[in-house]
Design a protein around this motif. Structure first.
Motif, PDB file in Angstrom:
ATOM      1  N   ASP A 161       0.835  -1.209   0.000  1.00 55.65           N
ATOM      2  CA  ASP A 161       0.000   0.000   0.000  1.00 55.65           C
ATOM      3  C   ASP A 161       0.868   1.257   0.000  1.00 55.65           C
ATOM      4  N   LEU A 162       1.952   1.260   0.784  1.00 57.61           N
ATOM      5  CA  LEU A 162       2.843   2.415   0.798  1.00 57.61           C
ATOM      6  C   LEU A 162       3.512   2.625  -0.558  1.00 57.61           C
ATOM      7  N   ASP A 163       3.916   1.542  -1.206  1.00 56.76           N
ATOM      8  CA  ASP A 163       4.524   1.677  -2.531  1.00 56.76           C
ATOM      9  C   ASP A 163       3.561   2.325  -3.521  1.00 56.76           C
ATOM     10  N   ALA A 164       2.301   1.884  -3.492  1.00 54.10           N
ATOM     11  CA  ALA A 164       1.317   2.443  -4.421  1.00 54.10           C
ATOM     12  C   ALA A 164       1.039   3.914  -4.119  1.00 54.10           C
ATOM     13  N   ARG A 165       0.932   4.252  -2.843  1.00 56.96           N
ATOM     14  CA  ARG A 165       0.668   5.646  -2.484  1.00 56.96           C
ATOM     15  C   ARG A 165       1.844   6.551  -2.828  1.00 56.96           C
ATOM     16  N   ILE A 166       3.051   6.049  -2.670  1.00 56.23           N
ATOM     17  CA  ILE A 166       4.228   6.847  -3.033  1.00 56.23           C
ATOM     18  C   ILE A 166       4.265   7.088  -4.533  1.00 56.23           C
ATOM     19  N   THR A 191      -0.320  30.218  -5.890  1.00 55.10           N
ATOM     20  CA  THR A 191      -1.241  29.094  -5.669  1.00 55.10           C
ATOM     21  C   THR A 191      -0.586  27.761  -5.976  1.00 55.10           C
ATOM     22  N   VAL A 192       0.113  27.694  -7.115  1.00 52.46           N
ATOM     23  CA  VAL A 192       0.743  26.432  -7.512  1.00 52.46           C
ATOM     24  C   VAL A 192       1.899  26.083  -6.577  1.00 52.46           C
ATOM     25  N   GLU A 193       2.663  27.095  -6.136  1.00 48.42           N
ATOM     26  CA  GLU A 193       3.758  26.820  -5.202  1.00 48.42           C
ATOM     27  C   GLU A 193       3.248  26.265  -3.875  1.00 48.42           C
ATOM     28  N   ASN A 194       2.155  26.822  -3.350  1.00 47.65           N
ATOM     29  CA  ASN A 194       1.588  26.293  -2.099  1.00 47.65           C
ATOM     30  C   ASN A 194       1.125  24.849  -2.264  1.00 47.65           C
ATOM     31  N   GLU A 195       0.467  24.576  -3.379  1.00 44.36           N
ATOM     32  CA  GLU A 195      -0.010  23.215  -3.616  1.00 44.36           C
ATOM     33  C   GLU A 195       1.163  22.256  -3.809  1.00 44.36           C
ATOM     34  N   LEU A 196       2.203  22.703  -4.497  1.00 46.06           N
ATOM     35  CA  LEU A 196       3.382  21.855  -4.703  1.00 46.06           C
ATOM     36  C   LEU A 196       4.083  21.566  -3.374  1.00 46.06           C
ATOM     37  N   GLY A 197       4.207  22.580  -2.504  1.00 44.62           N
ATOM     38  CA  GLY A 197       4.835  22.355  -1.206  1.00 44.62           C
ATOM     39  C   GLY A 197       4.062  21.354  -0.359  1.00 44.62           C
ATOM     40  N   ARG A 198       2.722  21.436  -0.389  1.00 46.47           N
ATOM     41  CA  ARG A 198       1.920  20.499   0.400  1.00 46.47           C
ATOM     42  C   ARG A 198       2.064  19.078  -0.122  1.00 46.47           C
ATOM     43  N   ARG A 199       2.085  18.937  -1.454  1.00 43.89           N
ATOM     44  CA  ARG A 199       2.221  17.595  -2.029  1.00 43.89           C
ATOM     45  C   ARG A 199       3.610  17.018  -1.756  1.00 43.89           C
ATOM     46  N   GLU A 200       4.637  17.837  -1.814  1.00 40.72           N
ATOM     47  CA  GLU A 200       5.977  17.345  -1.503  1.00 40.72           C
ATOM     48  C   GLU A 200       6.086  16.942  -0.032  1.00 40.72           C
ATOM     49  N   ALA A 201       5.417  17.666   0.858  1.00 43.60           N
ATOM     50  CA  ALA A 201       5.422  17.282   2.275  1.00 43.60           C
ATOM     51  C   ALA A 201       4.728  15.941   2.481  1.00 43.60           C
ATOM     52  N   ASP A 202       3.602  15.723   1.811  1.00 49.10           N
ATOM     53  CA  ASP A 202       2.915  14.430   1.904  1.00 49.10           C
ATOM     54  C   ASP A 202       3.793  13.303   1.364  1.00 49.10           C
ATOM     55  N   LEU A 203       4.500  13.574   0.269  1.00 53.80           N
ATOM     56  CA  LEU A 203       5.397  12.559  -0.295  1.00 53.80           C
ATOM     57  C   LEU A 203       6.535  12.238   0.671  1.00 53.80           C
ATOM     58  N   ALA A 204       7.100  13.258   1.312  1.00 54.24           N
ATOM     59  CA  ALA A 204       8.183  13.027   2.270  1.00 54.24           C
ATOM     60  C   ALA A 204       7.693  12.208   3.471  1.00 54.24           C
ATOM     61  N   SER A 205       6.450  12.447   3.911  1.00 57.12           N
ATOM     62  CA  SER A 205       5.900  11.681   5.030  1.00 57.12           C
ATOM     63  C   SER A 205       5.728  10.208   4.658  1.00 57.12           C
ATOM     64  N   ALA A 208       9.116   8.577   4.566  1.00 54.94           N
ATOM     65  CA  ALA A 208       9.632   8.337   5.918  1.00 54.94           C
ATOM     66  C   ALA A 208       8.995   7.084   6.534  1.00 54.94           C
ATOM     67  N   LYS A 209       7.694   6.900   6.315  1.00 55.92           N
ATOM     68  CA  LYS A 209       7.034   5.685   6.799  1.00 55.92           C
ATOM     69  C   LYS A 209       7.625   4.453   6.136  1.00 55.92           C
ATOM     70  N   LYS A 210       7.927   4.573   4.851  1.00 62.91           N
ATOM     71  CA  LYS A 210       8.514   3.440   4.127  1.00 62.91           C
ATOM     72  C   LYS A 210       9.896   3.103   4.699  1.00 62.91           C
ATOM     73  N   LEU A 216      12.457  -1.685  10.395  1.00 57.95           N
ATOM     74  CA  LEU A 216      11.905  -2.698  11.295  1.00 57.95           C
ATOM     75  C   LEU A 216      11.951  -4.089  10.687  1.00 57.95           C
ATOM     76  N   THR A 217      11.774  -4.184   9.379  1.00 56.32           N
ATOM     77  CA  THR A 217      11.817  -5.496   8.735  1.00 56.32           C
ATOM     78  C   THR A 217      13.245  -5.953   8.473  1.00 56.32           C
ATOM     79  N   ALA A 218      14.158  -5.018   8.257  1.00 56.53           N
ATOM     80  CA  ALA A 218      15.546  -5.402   7.984  1.00 56.53           C
ATOM     81  C   ALA A 218      16.284  -5.805   9.246  1.00 56.53           C
ATOM     82  N   LEU A 219      16.023  -5.096  10.364  1.00 57.55           N
ATOM     83  CA  LEU A 219      16.709  -5.370  11.623  1.00 57.55           C
ATOM     84  C   LEU A 219      15.689  -5.769  12.682  1.00 57.55           C
ATOM     85  N   SER A 220      15.846  -6.953  13.219  1.00 53.94           N
ATOM     86  CA  SER A 220      14.955  -7.436  14.275  1.00 53.94           C
ATOM     87  C   SER A 220      15.469  -6.973  15.635  1.00 53.94           C
TER      88      SER A 220
END
Length: 323
Positions: A161-166, A191-205, A208-210, A216-220
């Motif tokens: 799911d994370l891969d698809a959302r990214i 307007t476009v710069e604000n929207e681009l900044g918000r989308r880049e922040a969502d992508l970075a989040s 980071a989850k990925k 967690l999966t690589a190191l137990s």
């Protein structure tokens, strides 16, 4: 006139695109989830592997776009805890750290309490997932295992799911960048710069989850507790019975005697400095009072009148007077 018509047409198209962009931004969270779901359902192209990819990630089948969900290819988080009773806690702790280092891991936490045979050491070890069970067995061989617990969490679907959302979010960022390059006015640019900044922040989040999931999966994680031969465990503290009470009472008695001797040792110098001189003075003064002669009280002769100013005692009824 033709050039003006072309410019007017381009301006109208850009305004329409900005309107669609703003409308899409208002419902971005819902559209991201729906896009991820639709990509999974339709077998869309999943995100490429990150730089320095994590072990345990689910590879994608070429052409089909579906994830390979075989057991050896699934993303699984391993966590374990083990308690071992050893003769020497410090030596066993060094051996445990060396075991994790040889396996390619490291120490994530180290807490120790060194009190002779009652010492306790708690280590948090991070080891590669493919070496998890081997390291657990080596840690159990350090002494007598008392408790062992191993937990696993399958996060394969969450990884997909994370891969698809990214992938979907990256496409949204690229579209916003193209619109930013076509902006012709200050208002459209902001307007476009604000929207681009918000989308880049969502992508970075999402990325980071990925990365967190990949770590967690690589190191137990293995939490090993090393206890000395006389250390009391939680299971022993919860037991009831005469012997348990006797053992606890003996420990309390020894602790109380230790505290009493500690207080006595702290007070003894003061007693020697002040108590001995004061005691000696008190003994000398008491001995001096005893050595003084005591004058005998005068005794009046029988039948003599009482001294002046002293009244005679009243006669006792029934008593006979002297002849």
């Amino acid at each position: 006139m033709a050039v003006r018509g072309i410019r007017r047409h381009r301006t109208t198209a850009l305004a329409a695109l900005l309107t669609l962009l703003v409308l899409a931004g208002c419902s971005s969270s819902g559209s991201d989830d729906s896009a991820a779901t639709s990509d999974n359902a339709a077998g869309g192209v999943a995100a490429p592997a990150e730089a320095g990819g994590d072990t345990g990630r689910v590879p994608e089948q070429a052409g089909a776009g579906a994830a390979d969900t075989r057991v050896d290819q699934r993303s699984i988080i391993y966590t374990g805890s083990i308690q071992v009773k050893v003769d020497d806690v410090e030596t066993a702790a060094r051996d445990a750290v060396a075991t994790a280092t040889r396996a390619g891991g490291f120490v994530g936490g180290d807490q120790r309490r060194s009190v002779d045979a009652d010492a306790v050491a708690e280590l948090q070890l991070r080891v590669p997932a493919d070496r998890f069970y081997a390291v657990v067995e080596q840690l159990a061989g350090l002494g007598v295992p008392q408790r062992r617990q191993i937990d696993t969490q399958d996060v394969t679907e969450e990884t997909i799911d994370l891969d698809a959302r990214i992938t979907s979010q990256r496409a949204r960022v690229e579209s916003a960048r193209r619109l930013l390059a076509q902006a012709s006015s200050i208002g459209d640019l902001v307007t476009v710069e604000n929207e681009l900044g918000r989308r880049e922040a969502d992508l970075a989040s999402l990325e980071a989850k990925k990365r967190r999931l990949g770590d967690l999966t690589a190191l137990s994680t293995i939490t090993v507790t090393l206890v000395g031969p006389e250390a009391s465990t939680a299971e022993e503290e919860n037991q009831l019975g005469f012997l348990v009470g006797l053992k606890g009472g003996w420990k309390v008695f020894l602790t109380s005697m230790t505290v009493l001797l500690t207080v006595l040792g702290a007070v003894l110098p003061w007693l020697l400095a002040f108590g001995v001189p004061l005691g000696a003075l008190w003994w000398l003064s008491r001995r001096r009072r005893r050595s003084r002669p005591v004058a005998p009280a005068p005794v009046a002769p029988v039948g003599a009148p009482p001294p002046a100013g002293v009244s005679a005692p009243p006669p006792v009824p029934g008593a006979r007077s002297a002849p």
